[in-house]
Scaffold this active site. Sequence first.
Site, PDB file in Angstrom:
ATOM      1  N   SER A  91       0.673  -1.125   0.076  1.00 17.44           N
ATOM      2  CA  SER A  91       0.038   0.163  -0.026  1.00 17.44           C
ATOM      3  C   SER A  91       0.802   1.012  -0.031  1.00 17.44           C
ATOM      4  O   SER A  91       0.280   2.316   0.076  1.00 17.44           O
ATOM      5  CB  SER A  91      -0.799   0.133   1.178  1.00 17.44           C
ATOM      6  OG  SER A  91      -0.247   0.497   2.258  1.00 17.44           O
ATOM      7  N   THR A 218      -2.327   2.958   3.012  1.00 18.69           N
ATOM      8  CA  THR A 218      -1.335   4.405   3.233  1.00 18.69           C
ATOM      9  C   THR A 218      -0.808   3.980   4.527  1.00 18.69           C
ATOM     10  O   THR A 218      -1.033   3.348   5.295  1.00 18.69           O
ATOM     11  CB  THR A 218      -2.410   5.541   3.329  1.00 18.69           C
ATOM     12  OG1 THR A 218      -3.310   5.542   2.270  1.00 18.69           O
ATOM     13  CG2 THR A 218      -1.863   6.807   3.543  1.00 18.69           C
ATOM     14  N   THR A 236       1.771   7.048   0.749  1.00 13.36           N
ATOM     15  CA  THR A 236       0.897   5.885  -0.096  1.00 13.36           C
ATOM     16  C   THR A 236       1.153   5.600  -1.632  1.00 13.36           C
ATOM     17  O   THR A 236       1.714   6.427  -2.281  1.00 13.36           O
ATOM     18  CB  THR A 236      -0.383   6.590   0.168  1.00 13.36           C
ATOM     19  OG1 THR A 236      -1.160   5.187  -0.135  1.00 13.36           O
ATOM     20  CG2 THR A 236      -0.782   7.612  -0.926  1.00 13.36           C
ATOM     21  N   ARG A 246      -4.737   9.600 -10.891  1.00 13.29           N
ATOM     22  CA  ARG A 246      -5.776   9.943  -9.818  1.00 13.29           C
ATOM     23  C   ARG A 246      -4.832   9.896  -8.584  1.00 13.29           C
ATOM     24  O   ARG A 246      -3.941   9.569  -8.318  1.00 13.29           O
ATOM     25  CB  ARG A 246      -6.519   8.465  -9.481  1.00 13.29           C
ATOM     26  CG  ARG A 246      -7.500   8.598  -8.384  1.00 13.29           C
ATOM     27  CD  ARG A 246      -6.859   8.029  -6.976  1.00 13.29           C
ATOM     28  NE  ARG A 246      -7.645   7.977  -6.264  1.00 13.29           N
ATOM     29  CZ  ARG A 246      -7.388   7.621  -4.353  1.00 13.29           C
ATOM     30  NH1 ARG A 246      -5.945   7.279  -4.400  1.00 13.29           N
ATOM     31  NH2 ARG A 246      -8.298   7.415  -3.814  1.00 13.29           N
ATOM     32  N   THR A 269      -6.054   7.373   6.642  1.00 13.63           N
ATOM     33  CA  THR A 269      -5.847   6.287   5.675  1.00 13.63           C
ATOM     34  C   THR A 269      -7.306   5.807   5.445  1.00 13.63           C
ATOM     35  O   THR A 269      -8.280   6.216   6.100  1.00 13.63           O
ATOM     36  CB  THR A 269      -5.117   5.005   6.395  1.00 13.63           C
ATOM     37  OG1 THR A 269      -6.058   4.563   7.537  1.00 13.63           O
ATOM     38  CG2 THR A 269      -3.722   5.282   6.796  1.00 13.63           C
ATOM     39  N   GLY A 270      -7.497   5.061   4.424  1.00 12.39           N
ATOM     40  CA  GLY A 270      -8.577   4.659   4.023  1.00 12.39           C
ATOM     41  C   GLY A 270      -9.134   5.392   2.648  1.00 12.39           C
ATOM     42  O   GLY A 270      -8.511   5.939   1.982  1.00 12.39           O
TER      43      GLY A 270
HETATM   44  N1  GLY Z   1      -6.117   7.121   1.600  1.00 19.74           N
HETATM   45  C1  GLY Z   1      -5.175   6.855   0.289  1.00 19.74           C
HETATM   46  C2  GLY Z   1      -5.948   7.105  -1.009  1.00 19.74           C
HETATM   47  O1  GLY Z   1      -7.140   7.084  -1.014  1.00 19.74           O
HETATM   48  O2  GLY Z   1      -5.111   7.312  -1.881  1.00 19.74           O
END
Ligand code: GLY
Length: 369
Positions: A91, A218, A236, A246, A269-270
Site C-alpha cells: 500500500s 497508506t 501511499t 488519480r 488512511t482509507g
Molecule cells: N487514502 C489513500 C488514498 O485514497 O489514496
Amino acid sequence: MPSRLNRRQFVRSGAAAAGLGLAARADGAPAILQSRPRPVVIASTNGHTRLHDGNESCVARAFRLMTGGTDVLESLIAGVNIVELDPKDTSVGYGGLPNAEGVVQLDSCCMHGPKKRAGGVAALEGVRTPSKVAYAVLQNTDHHLLVGAGAQKFARQMGFQVEDDLNTDTSRKLWLEWKRRLDPEHFLDPEKRAQASFDAGWSMVRDGLIDRDHFFGTINCDGINAKGEICGVTTTSGLAWKIPGRVGDSPILGAGLYVDGEVGAAGSTGRGEANLYGLCSFLIVEQMRAGRSPKDAGMEALRRVRANTIEKRLLHEGKPKFGLNFYILNKNGEFAGVSMYESSFAVCTENGPETRKTESLIEGKEPNW
Ligand code: GLY
C-alpha cells in the site's frame, strides 16, 4: 543507540523526555517548573506491524529518534521510510499496488508544525520514498505540491535515485490478476466500467489476495516531542488499480494530513475520496482548536463523512461501504485513533510501541464491497 529498544530502555529514554520538566526562561530568570507534553508517535497499524529487514517498526524508530533530539518531522519520515521500502507492504512506496496501467504512482505530504512549512508530491513515479521527496519540496522550494513528471524531475535534480519500475513480483502478479478479472470488453459504459474495475479489485480482497487495508492503503505518522513540537507525514501508493493520474487524499494538505503546531495533527488512511470531499484532517484540527478532544474531533469528521455519503453505490444497508481512519494528537500529547468501522492503530510512548483498537463510529467490521 541500538536499533531496538527494550521496554526498560524505552521507559528510561521516555522518562527523560516526558512529564514535568524545567523550562529555561529567555530573560535568564530561574527556570520554572512547567508541564510538558508526553512525547508520543502515532500511526496507522502498519506503523507497528511492518519491520522491513530490521526489527524496529515505524513508530518505534520515530519515537527513538525524536526523543533522542532529532527533528520531529525527520524522525517521522525515517519511520515511514521503513514501510515505504518494505516490498511486503503493498500500500506504500516500493511494491505498492500499481495503477490501472500497471505503473506505481506514489503520493505523500508532510507538515512541520513549528516551522509552519509543508511539502508534497503526487503521482510520483520511480522513487521508493516519496515522503523524502515531499520533505525536499518543503525544504527547497516555495511550493507545497509537485505532481507527475515535474515531481519526478525535481526528485532527480535533488539526487534521488529514479527507477524505471517500482513493481515487485507480487504487485505485478496481482495487477495481472486484476486485469484478468476485469475483462474490459464487456463494459462500454464508463460508469459501469469504473464500478467493474473497483469490483474486480475488491473481489481480490475478498479472496485474500490483497490485504483489505492495502486497497486504499497508506501510512500516516504524527508525533509530538517534549518541547511540544508537532509534525506529521502521510505516504501511499494510493488506491489499487486507480485511473492513471488519480490522486487521493494523502498528498493534499488538509485531507491526508494537517498540522497546526499550536493545536495538533491529524492524518488519514482509507477511502481518499470520502476524506477529500470534507478535508477532514483540517476539520479535525479546527475542531480541536475549538476545544474538542482528539477523539471527539475525529468522531465529528466521521459523522460528516457519513452524512455526505448518499450515493447508493457507496452504501451498504444505509451505511458507508468503506473504511476511513484518522490518527489524531493534540498539543498536550493526547491522542486518538478513530475509524468508520472497527480498526486499529499504532502508538509509541515511553512504554514502547503497541497496536491499539480505534474508536469506531459504526460497530462491526467494514462491509465487503
Ligand atoms: N487514502 C489513500 C488514498 O485514497 O489514496
